[in-house]
Scaffold this active site. Structure first.
Site, PDB file in Angstrom:
ATOM      1  N   HIS A  30      38.741  72.488  50.874  1.00 29.32           N
ATOM      2  CA  HIS A  30      39.474  71.606  51.873  1.00 29.32           C
ATOM      3  C   HIS A  30      41.077  71.283  51.815  1.00 29.32           C
ATOM      4  O   HIS A  30      41.384  70.339  51.831  1.00 29.32           O
ATOM      5  CB  HIS A  30      38.702  70.305  51.802  1.00 29.32           C
ATOM      6  CG  HIS A  30      37.420  70.369  51.936  1.00 29.32           C
ATOM      7  ND1 HIS A  30      36.306  69.318  51.535  1.00 29.32           N
ATOM      8  CD2 HIS A  30      36.634  71.067  52.549  1.00 29.32           C
ATOM      9  CE1 HIS A  30      35.225  69.617  51.996  1.00 29.32           C
ATOM     10  NE2 HIS A  30      35.308  70.605  52.505  1.00 29.32           N
ATOM     11  N   PRO A  31      41.736  72.519  51.327  1.00 24.99           N
ATOM     12  CA  PRO A  31      43.200  72.156  51.370  1.00 24.99           C
ATOM     13  C   PRO A  31      43.824  71.801  52.580  1.00 24.99           C
ATOM     14  O   PRO A  31      43.569  72.124  53.516  1.00 24.99           O
ATOM     15  CB  PRO A  31      43.564  73.584  51.080  1.00 24.99           C
ATOM     16  CG  PRO A  31      42.585  74.421  51.809  1.00 24.99           C
ATOM     17  CD  PRO A  31      41.216  73.986  51.456  1.00 24.99           C
TER      18      PRO A  31
END
Length: 541
Positions: free
Chosen positions: A473-474
């Site tokens: 989930h960057p």
């Protein structure tokens, strides 16, 4: 030189939405450039095909971070979509809007107009919710399925555990009461993955004013007199310049969007000069403020059949494969993650601090990250897993070379704040309490090493450092905010210092949301399109 009103870089979760919304009224021409190829693949369309696409370089950038000192000096593997649909074509399908407080935090961080009341409208606009009985609520193009009837019956133990602990249970983490243990909603339609490309791009491509070019690697944004006027693209046929009459919109994702800005001379001045790139506009926030979720699995052998029993033997794979082909039902029609939710490790907390993944399957992780498929173990098993919802650590993504095809340098800087360490210990203690319930003791034959039940705080943290992994989930590497002292774009996603340029994707999040990031990325793009169209009516009337 080909000209278009809008050029969208990236046919991922955000770019597909922009292509649809900006072209809908027929007033503007839109070019979408995608570095990857077609999403016409059985394993992309099949939900459980996640295991097949996880290490496929044809459709996956397969990034790795730098060795991270706080996670045992390990390099994290980051799959990112390199295909039409982007990461929405290879993700685990979970649809989570995020907690309402996440967006109040966005507004507090300087993202004016991005509070919960404003963004909720856009969620409702994009969604069509398919109920257990097949009824549909909503009129949006993105189909979100309630697959409660298909999930494995052993999941009942998780809900019994929650009841025993007095933990809230919710029907839907996207509903009016999002907190609690639940079965996850997923982005499928008729048993097939329903990506952003399916929902938004493919309808848009039926219009004459939308053009998609695949296998198109954008090497830089063309900037003239501090205005983005086009892009330079590497195609199989050679280099080509495309002209943008109105705007260039970068939607290449949290890794590739800051990379492209830096390659174009927009970013940290010292780094750009070191790479021999002419500085167009200096902003050290380009590539900075990186956030990501870390999670960990605790494995148990089970006292009754689980998904392992169905999918581990060869004959089980054949049987379930045939079932899926014939009916579009069964475990192949589901996400690898079936249950979980947002909970508080301590009742005194103001909001959920942990996201749970509760899955009736176990599998052995390949240490080399080169396995072509994730296979269930040959015995019944299940997983208890947590991820702290709101990490405060911030890292960076920067170019490592002036060559467009070179992977950037990803420095996640995980677990670099005391808050994040405290959240890990709180999550481990929560798992201990879950494992000690009568419901889980009935379900667990034995814990597979390492067994968290015997850990003290120090051991919980040490084990987490050694085994945790990215939940992929960057965000926030081109974050929006009040000014360029802390951000890359303003609240309308316009890049500070450069006219005619916006960044619209998860890199623009001011900070990470509590859960899975695909839904808020699609929402962000939908709201961004409305802002762009409003701006167009003012400037180009």
């Amino acid at each position: 030189m080909a000209e278009f009103d809008y050029i969208v870089v990236g046919a991922g979760s955000a770019g597909c939405v922009l292509a649809d919304q900006l072209s809908k009224d027929g007033a503007s021409s839109v070019l979408v450039l995608e570095a990857g190829g077609s999403d016409n693949s059985f394993w992309i369309k099949t939900p459980i095909g996640y295991g097949r696409t996880f290490f496929n370089p044809r459709i996956n950038w397969m990034y790795h971070t730098e060795a991270d000192p706080e996670t045992g000096g390990r390099k994290s593997y980051w799959p990112r979509g390199k295909v039409v649909g982007g990461s929405s074509s290879i993700n685990a399908l979970i649809y989570c809007r995020g907690m309402p407080g996440d967006f109040e935090d966005w507004r507090s961080a300087g993202a004016k107009g991005w509070g919960w009341d404003e963004v909720r409208f856009h969620y409702e606009a994009i969604e069509s919710r398919i109920g257990e009985d097949g009824t549909i609520k909503g009129h949006g193009p993105l189909f979100i399925s309630n697959v409660r009837r298909e999930i494995h019956p052993s999941n009942r133990h998780y809900f019994a555990m929650a009841q025993e602990m007095g933990m809230p249970v919710t029907d839907d983490c996207n509903g009016p009461s999002p907190e609690g243990v639940t079965h996850y909603r997923i982005t499928t339609r008729n048993g097939k993955r329903w990506s952003a490309a399916d929902a938004f791009l493919k309808p848009a491509l039926k219009r004459p004013n939308v053009t998609l070019v695949k296998d198109a690697m954008v090497e830089r944004i063309v900037v003239e007199a501090h205005r983005a006027t086009g892009v330079s693209v590497l195609l199989k046929s050679g280099r080509q310049i495309f002209k943008a009459r109105k705007e260039v919109i970068v939607s290449a994702g949290s890794v590739n969007s800051p990379k492209l800005l830096q390659l174009s001379g927009i970013g940290p001045g010292a780094l750009l000069r070191q790479m021999g790139i002419a500085v167009v506009h200096t902003n050290d926030n380009v590539g900075g403020n990186l956030q990501d979720h870390l999670g960990i699995n605790y494995y148990y052998k089970a006292t009754e059949p689980t998904l392992n029993s169905m999918l581990s033997p060869w004959w089980g794979k054949v049987l379930q494969g045939a079932r899926y082909v014939l009916t579009r039902r069964g475990p192949l029609s589901l996400s690898v993650n079936q249950c979980g939710g947002f909970v508080r490790s301590n009742e005194a907390l103001e909001r959920p601090d942990q996201q749970l993944y509760l899955n009736p399957v176990t599998y052995t992780t390949a240490p080399s990250n080169k396995r072509p498929i994730i296979n269930p173990d040959p015995f019944p098993g299940f997983i208890l897993s947590f991820q702290p919802t709101r990490p405060s650590s911030r890292g960076r993504i920067d170019i490592a070379s002036p060559e467009p095809m070179a992977a950037p340098r990803i420095v996640p800087n995980y677990l670099s704040t005391q808050k994040d360490l405290d959240d890990v210990v709180a999550g481990g203690r929560l798992i201990q309490r879950m494992a000690r319930t009568n419901a889980i003791r009935r379900f667990a034959k034995e814990a597979m090493a390492p067994d968290v039940e015997g850990f003290d705080d120090e051991a919980i943290l040490e084990d987490f450092r050694e085994r945790c992994g990215s939940v992929f989930h960057p965000v926030a590497t081109c974050r929006m905010g009040r000014d360029e002292a802390t951000a890359v774009t303003d609240s309308e996603l316009k890049v500070f210092g450069i006219d005619g340029l916006r960044v619209v994707d998860a890199s623009a999040f001011p900070n990470i949301t509590s859960g899975n990031t695909n839904a808020p990325t699609i929402m962000l793009a939908h709201r961004a399109a409305s802002l762009i169209l409003k701006d167009r009516s003012r400037r180009f009337a």
